[in-house]
Motif scaffolding. Sequence first.
Motif, PDB file in Angstrom:
ATOM      1  N   LYS A 174     -59.330 -19.106   0.018  1.00  0.00           N
ATOM      2  CA  LYS A 174     -59.659 -20.325  -0.723  1.00  0.00           C
ATOM      3  C   LYS A 174     -61.038 -20.235  -1.376  1.00  0.00           C
ATOM      4  CE  LYS A 174     -60.284 -25.319  -0.222  1.00  0.00           C
ATOM      5  NZ  LYS A 174     -60.228 -26.486   0.690  1.00  0.00           N
ATOM      6  N   THR A 175     -62.002 -19.665  -0.685  1.00  0.00           N
ATOM      7  CA  THR A 175     -63.379 -19.645  -1.176  1.00  0.00           C
ATOM      8  C   THR A 175     -63.717 -18.383  -1.965  1.00  0.00           C
ATOM      9  OG1 THR A 175     -64.155 -18.674   0.901  1.00  0.00           O
ATOM     10  CG2 THR A 175     -64.155 -21.089   0.732  1.00  0.00           C
ATOM     11  N   HIS A 176     -62.753 -17.432  -2.007  1.00  0.00           N
ATOM     12  CA  HIS A 176     -62.965 -16.154  -2.699  1.00  0.00           C
ATOM     13  C   HIS A 176     -64.139 -15.374  -2.098  1.00  0.00           C
ATOM     14  CE1 HIS A 176     -60.085 -17.571  -5.659  1.00  0.00           C
ATOM     15  NE2 HIS A 176     -60.826 -18.672  -5.825  1.00  0.00           N
ATOM     16  N   GLU A 177     -64.291 -15.508  -0.807  1.00  0.00           N
ATOM     17  CA  GLU A 177     -65.308 -14.750  -0.082  1.00  0.00           C
ATOM     18  C   GLU A 177     -64.652 -13.581   0.638  1.00  0.00           C
ATOM     19  OE1 GLU A 177     -68.473 -15.252  -0.185  1.00  0.00           O
ATOM     20  OE2 GLU A 177     -68.601 -17.241  -1.113  1.00  0.00           O
ATOM     21  N   GLU A 178     -65.462 -12.629   1.060  1.00  0.00           N
ATOM     22  CA  GLU A 178     -64.953 -11.504   1.826  1.00  0.00           C
ATOM     23  C   GLU A 178     -64.514 -11.973   3.216  1.00  0.00           C
ATOM     24  OE1 GLU A 178     -64.398  -8.418   0.972  1.00  0.00           O
ATOM     25  OE2 GLU A 178     -65.202  -8.578  -1.073  1.00  0.00           O
ATOM     26  N   TYR A 179     -63.397 -11.425   3.679  1.00  0.00           N
ATOM     27  CA  TYR A 179     -62.878 -11.802   4.996  1.00  0.00           C
ATOM     28  C   TYR A 179     -63.912 -11.541   6.088  1.00  0.00           C
ATOM     29  CZ  TYR A 179     -60.258 -11.234   9.362  1.00  0.00           C
ATOM     30  OH  TYR A 179     -59.838 -11.308  10.667  1.00  0.00           O
ATOM     31  N   ARG A 180     -64.570 -10.388   6.024  1.00  0.00           N
ATOM     32  CA  ARG A 180     -65.539 -10.040   7.063  1.00  0.00           C
ATOM     33  C   ARG A 180     -66.710 -11.015   7.092  1.00  0.00           C
ATOM     34  NH1 ARG A 180     -66.148  -5.980   3.136  1.00  0.00           N
ATOM     35  NH2 ARG A 180     -68.179  -6.025   2.042  1.00  0.00           N
ATOM     36  N   ASP A 181     -67.100 -11.543   5.926  1.00  0.00           N
ATOM     37  CA  ASP A 181     -68.206 -12.499   5.886  1.00  0.00           C
ATOM     38  C   ASP A 181     -67.794 -13.838   6.502  1.00  0.00           C
ATOM     39  OD1 ASP A 181     -69.804 -10.618   4.627  1.00  0.00           O
ATOM     40  OD2 ASP A 181     -69.224 -11.270   2.611  1.00  0.00           O
ATOM     41  N   VAL A 182     -66.574 -14.255   6.202  1.00  0.00           N
ATOM     42  CA  VAL A 182     -66.080 -15.514   6.770  1.00  0.00           C
ATOM     43  C   VAL A 182     -65.940 -15.398   8.284  1.00  0.00           C
ATOM     44  CG1 VAL A 182     -64.182 -17.161   6.804  1.00  0.00           C
ATOM     45  CG2 VAL A 182     -64.909 -16.144   4.638  1.00  0.00           C
ATOM     46  N   MET A 183     -65.379 -14.281   8.739  1.00  0.00           N
ATOM     47  CA  MET A 183     -65.222 -14.086  10.180  1.00  0.00           C
ATOM     48  C   MET A 183     -66.575 -14.023  10.875  1.00  0.00           C
ATOM     49  SD  MET A 183     -63.346 -13.828  12.813  1.00  0.00           S
ATOM     50  CE  MET A 183     -61.663 -13.466  12.308  1.00  0.00           C
ATOM     51  N   SER A 184     -67.543 -13.375  10.242  1.00  0.00           N
ATOM     52  CA  SER A 184     -68.887 -13.316  10.822  1.00  0.00           C
ATOM     53  C   SER A 184     -69.498 -14.701  10.944  1.00  0.00           C
ATOM     54  CB  SER A 184     -69.779 -12.419   9.959  1.00  0.00           C
ATOM     55  OG  SER A 184     -71.103 -12.403  10.442  1.00  0.00           O
TER      56      SER A 184
END
Length: 238
Positions: A174-184
């Motif tokens: 949804k936010t067009h962010e990297e998965y690893r950044d969101v998980m972090s």
Amino acid sequence: DALRLRYGWQIPNIPALCVCGKKNSVDHTLTCKNGGYLIFRHNKVRDTNVAFLAEVCHDVKTEPELIPIASREHIPGNSEDKARLDISARGLWGPFQRTMFDVRIFHPNADSYKDRDIKAVYTQHENIKRKNYEQRVIQVEKCSFTPLVYSTLGGMAPQARVFHRRLAELVAEKTHEEYRDVMSLMRTKLSFALLKSVLISVRGSRGRQLRNVELPISDISFNLIPDGLSESYSSPKF
């Protein structure tokens, strides 16, 4: 205090005895029911998950009340009226699928878990949640159930890890962010929620709170002369 907890060092300047009468220690403060800190810790983690679910799911609710079970129905688990789970949301596992979640946080260094494999303890708590609510949620609420089990040291049970991976995928999409950044970010917020609640449990007061018995001003008499003496009292002459 956080560093001392991290390395297992003794925390100074804490009471020798708890208000419950038992010897005080870090492990005891994280399991003692006095003071309401267990509920506080639970709610901090619950609210962190709710904030992320609200970003990508619909109809997100906190502590939804379960539909009462008809007397003719025999469903194993918790059958109490007005029973509640921690969270409900639509759209996590499927576009219109509703899921209910229940959070549990345990302290792995408690006496009851010593000499036990940590994986088995996580599985035990997941199974307890399923036994209490899964069939009721499926048969009565007509939705799915996911237990979210965490430890005070920051670990997660298998279902909680799957939940956070799926939630991070949806937020990243949804936010067009990297998965690893969101998980972090998600893990960091959960870690700080747990850490803050643990530190508050260690340093927080567990004594009985005194009630405020102060009278409102409207009920206070400002006549400083006792009744019956006002007639015989005369102000001094200067």
